[in-house]
Scaffold this motif. Structure first.
Motif, PDB file in Angstrom:
ATOM      1  N   GLU A  69      12.092 -32.113  11.143  1.00 35.65           N
ATOM      2  CA  GLU A  69      12.688 -33.117  12.119  1.00 35.65           C
ATOM      3  C   GLU A  69      12.721 -32.704  13.366  1.00 35.65           C
ATOM      4  O   GLU A  69      12.814 -31.430  13.627  1.00 35.65           O
ATOM      5  CB  GLU A  69      13.920 -33.678  11.637  1.00 35.65           C
ATOM      6  CG  GLU A  69      15.078 -32.369  11.615  1.00 35.65           C
ATOM      7  CD  GLU A  69      16.521 -33.116  11.149  1.00 35.65           C
ATOM      8  OE1 GLU A  69      16.255 -34.081  10.644  1.00 35.65           O
ATOM      9  OE2 GLU A  69      17.280 -32.259  11.672  1.00 35.65           O
ATOM     10  N   GLN A 106      14.429 -39.680   0.778  1.00 34.18           N
ATOM     11  CA  GLN A 106      14.539 -39.138  -0.652  1.00 34.18           C
ATOM     12  C   GLN A 106      14.352 -40.275  -1.803  1.00 34.18           C
ATOM     13  O   GLN A 106      13.656 -40.145  -2.638  1.00 34.18           O
ATOM     14  CB  GLN A 106      15.888 -38.386  -0.902  1.00 34.18           C
ATOM     15  CG  GLN A 106      16.139 -37.044  -0.295  1.00 34.18           C
ATOM     16  CD  GLN A 106      15.221 -36.011  -0.787  1.00 34.18           C
ATOM     17  OE1 GLN A 106      14.592 -36.036  -1.739  1.00 34.18           O
ATOM     18  NE2 GLN A 106      15.445 -34.790   0.104  1.00 34.18           N
ATOM     19  N   GLN A 137       9.235 -30.016   1.756  1.00 34.35           N
ATOM     20  CA  GLN A 137       9.704 -29.482   3.202  1.00 34.35           C
ATOM     21  C   GLN A 137      10.255 -30.762   4.027  1.00 34.35           C
ATOM     22  O   GLN A 137       9.293 -31.798   4.073  1.00 34.35           O
ATOM     23  CB  GLN A 137       8.557 -28.542   4.144  1.00 34.35           C
ATOM     24  CG  GLN A 137       8.746 -27.412   3.201  1.00 34.35           C
ATOM     25  CD  GLN A 137       7.774 -26.212   3.989  1.00 34.35           C
ATOM     26  OE1 GLN A 137       8.210 -25.754   5.027  1.00 34.35           O
ATOM     27  NE2 GLN A 137       6.752 -26.300   3.407  1.00 34.35           N
ATOM     28  N   HIS A 138      11.272 -30.585   4.652  1.00 35.13           N
ATOM     29  CA  HIS A 138      11.480 -31.822   5.669  1.00 35.13           C
ATOM     30  C   HIS A 138      11.534 -31.414   7.069  1.00 35.13           C
ATOM     31  O   HIS A 138      12.446 -30.182   7.449  1.00 35.13           O
ATOM     32  CB  HIS A 138      12.915 -32.376   5.370  1.00 35.13           C
ATOM     33  CG  HIS A 138      13.160 -33.748   6.126  1.00 35.13           C
ATOM     34  ND1 HIS A 138      13.997 -34.524   5.585  1.00 35.13           N
ATOM     35  CD2 HIS A 138      12.974 -34.156   7.281  1.00 35.13           C
ATOM     36  CE1 HIS A 138      14.118 -35.637   6.599  1.00 35.13           C
ATOM     37  NE2 HIS A 138      13.461 -35.282   7.449  1.00 35.13           N
ATOM     38  N   ALA A 175      10.261 -34.523  -2.071  1.00 32.17           N
ATOM     39  CA  ALA A 175      10.207 -33.769  -0.967  1.00 32.17           C
ATOM     40  C   ALA A 175      10.273 -32.363  -1.063  1.00 32.17           C
ATOM     41  O   ALA A 175      10.923 -31.521  -1.773  1.00 32.17           O
ATOM     42  CB  ALA A 175      11.145 -34.037   0.245  1.00 32.17           C
ATOM     43  N   SER A 192      10.768 -37.634  11.627  1.00 33.82           N
ATOM     44  CA  SER A 192      10.714 -36.984  10.519  1.00 33.82           C
ATOM     45  C   SER A 192       9.307 -36.868  10.095  1.00 33.82           C
ATOM     46  O   SER A 192       8.831 -37.696   9.998  1.00 33.82           O
ATOM     47  CB  SER A 192      11.662 -37.181   9.478  1.00 33.82           C
ATOM     48  OG  SER A 192      13.020 -37.011   9.616  1.00 33.82           O
ATOM     49  N   VAL A 197       7.813 -35.441   6.633  1.00 29.07           N
ATOM     50  CA  VAL A 197       8.169 -34.904   4.976  1.00 29.07           C
ATOM     51  C   VAL A 197       7.019 -34.540   4.362  1.00 29.07           C
ATOM     52  O   VAL A 197       5.840 -35.095   4.315  1.00 29.07           O
ATOM     53  CB  VAL A 197       8.976 -35.919   4.421  1.00 29.07           C
ATOM     54  CG1 VAL A 197       9.357 -35.531   2.935  1.00 29.07           C
ATOM     55  CG2 VAL A 197      10.334 -36.228   5.127  1.00 29.07           C
ATOM     56  N   PRO A 237      17.878 -38.886   6.038  1.00 31.31           N
ATOM     57  CA  PRO A 237      17.308 -38.143   4.863  1.00 31.31           C
ATOM     58  C   PRO A 237      17.603 -38.594   3.581  1.00 31.31           C
ATOM     59  O   PRO A 237      16.428 -38.475   2.885  1.00 31.31           O
ATOM     60  CB  PRO A 237      18.131 -36.724   5.323  1.00 31.31           C
ATOM     61  CG  PRO A 237      18.354 -36.838   6.707  1.00 31.31           C
ATOM     62  CD  PRO A 237      18.566 -38.255   7.083  1.00 31.31           C
TER      63      PRO A 237
END
Ligand code: AVJ
Length: 338
Positions: free
Chosen positions: A321, A306, A318-319, A316, A328, A330, A302
Motif C-alpha cells: 500500500e 480479501q 502480498q499486499h 492474497a 493498494s 495486491v 483490506p
C-alpha cells in the motif's frame, strides 16, 4: 556493421505480434446495453462505452489533474514495489488486461531487466492502434523485449489466450475492477482464474476507502474534465446509435455512497425531455432531475479486498500500500494452487 534506420525499424517490428482475439465489434453490444440500461430504474449506462478516442483522451487528462490521485499514487507505488514483485514471481510472460498506453508497465519491465528476467510482454486491449503504438514505444526502449499484443474484450475473450507451462504474471491495474459490482467482479476473477496455471500470479490495483472529501474531489475536478468525460458517453450514443441526446441538458454528478463504499457517477436530466434513439427506433423520456447512473467506482478496504479475491478463487500473497494508504497493489495466487 552499422544498421540503416529501416533495418532497425524492421528488426523492432519483428519483435511485435498482434493477435485479434475476437471478431466481434467492441461496439456490437452497445445497442443491447443501451436498450437494457435505459429501461431500468434508475436508468443506467455501462461505463465501458466512455472510452472512444475522445473519452480515452479525456481520461488521460483526468489523470493529470491535481484531484485525481489514483494514477499517480499507483504509479509511484508500482515503481517502489516492482523489484519485489518480479523477484517473487520471476515471470516468463507479463499479461496486462486493459493495458491502454502501457505507461505504468515500464516499472515492471525495468525490474525485469535489472534482474535478468527477460519476460515477454502481453498487452491486452480493445484498441489495436493504442496497442501497436505502445508496443513500438516499448520495444524501442527495451532492446531485449518481445511484445505479443492481444486485441479483444477481456470480459469475453479471456478464454482464448493460450496458457503454457511458463509462469505468467497477470496485471489488472488502475482500480478498474472497481467498476464492477460484487457479482461481476467475482465472475471476472473466476474467469481469469480458469485461464491461469497454479504457478501464475495476479497483480491487482485497488483504490482504497478514504476521506470522503478526497474521493469527492477526485470525481469532481475543478477543470470539469470528469464532467466532460461523463457527458462523452452521450456523444458516443448519438454517433453510434443515431441518438438525439443534448449533452448540455444533462448535469454531471458524482457522489460518494458511504454505505456501498463506492463513487456513483450520474448524468441528471436538467429538464423534462424525450430523447430519440434512431437505431433503437425509440424515444426515451426523462423527467426533470431524473438521474442516470453512468459508473460505479468501488473503494476497498483490506477486508473487502480479501473477500472479493476469495469469492473469485484467489488468495492474497502480498499486499503493498502507498504510505498514505490511498491505493493498494495486491499480489495474489490461485487459491487451490501450492
Ligand atoms: C479508469 C475506471 C479506474 O473509476 O476512477 C475516472 C474511471 N471515472 N473518473 C475510475 C473514471 C471518473 C476510473 N477507472
Amino acid at each position: 556493421m552499422k544498421r540503416t534506420q529501416s533495418q532497425e525499424s524492421r528488426a523492432q517490428r519483428e519483435r511485435i505480434t498482434l493477435e485479434q482475439l475476437s471478431t466481434v465489434d467492441p461496439l456490437g453490444s452497445l445497442a443491447d446495453d443501451v436498450r437494457t440500461g435505459l429501461a431500468a430504474r434508475p436508468k443506467s449506462l455501462p461505463p465501458k462505452y466512455f472510452y472512444d478516442e475522445t473519452g480515452s483522451w479525456l481520461f488521460e487528462e483526468i489523470c493529470k489533474t491535481p484531484e485525481y490521485y489514483l494514477t499517480r499514487t499507483e504509479d509511484a507505488l508500482l515503481a517502489e514495489v516492482a523489484d519485489a514483485v518480479i523477484e517473487a514471481v520471476r515471470p516468463s510472460r507479463i499479461l496486462e488486461l486493459g493495458s491502454g498506453s502501457s505507461r505504468k508497465t515500464g516499472h515492471l519491465l525495468r525490474a525485469c531487466e535489472n534482474q535478468r528476467c527477460l519476460a515477454r510482454y502481453e498487452p491486452f486491449d480493445v484498441c489495436s492502434e493504442m496497442l501497436q503504438h505502445a508496443a513500438e514505444r516499448l520495444v524501442n526502449e527495451h532492446g531485449w523485449l518481445n511484445v505479443d499484443a492481444f486485441v479483444g474484450d477481456y470480459l469475453h475473450d479471456l478464454q482464448r489466450i493460450g496458457n503454457g507451462e511458463e509462469t505468467r504474471l497477470v496485471l489488472f491495474l488502475g482500480s478498474t475492477i472497481g467498476n464492477f459490482a460484487d457479482d461481476e467482479a467475482a465472475a471476472f476473477l473466476r474467469a481469469l482464474r480458469s485461464v491461469m496455471g497454479g504457478g501464475d500470479r495476479f497483480l491487482l490495483g485497488l483504490d482504497r476507502v478514504k476521506d470522503t472529501r478526497v474521493l469527492h474531489a477526485a470525481y469532481n475536478d475543478a477543470a470539469g474534465l470528469t464532467a466532460a468525460f461523463n457527458r462523452n458517453v452521450l456523444h458516443v450514443i448519438n454517433r453510434e446509435l443515431d441518438g438525439g441526446f443534448r449533452p448540455q441538458s444533462f448535469a454531471h454528478r458524482a457522489i460518494y455512497n458511504e454505505s456501498e463504499a463506492r463513487i456513483e457517477m450520474y448524468l441528471d436530466a436538467l429538464e423534462a425531455q424525450r430523447v430519440p434513439i434512431g437505431a433503437l427506433s425509440t424515444q426515451v423520456a426523462f423527467a426533470e432531475g431524473e438521474p442516470m447512473l453512468t459508473e460505479i467506482s468501488r473503494k476497498f478496504t483490506p477486508a473487502s479486498i480479501q473477500s472479493m479475491l476469495g469469492r473469485g478463487g484467489f488468495v492474497a500473497e502480498q499486499h503493498f500500500e502507498s504510505a498514505d494508504r490511498y491505493f493498494s497493489l495486491v499480489l495474489a495466487r490461485p487459491a487451490d494452487a501450492p
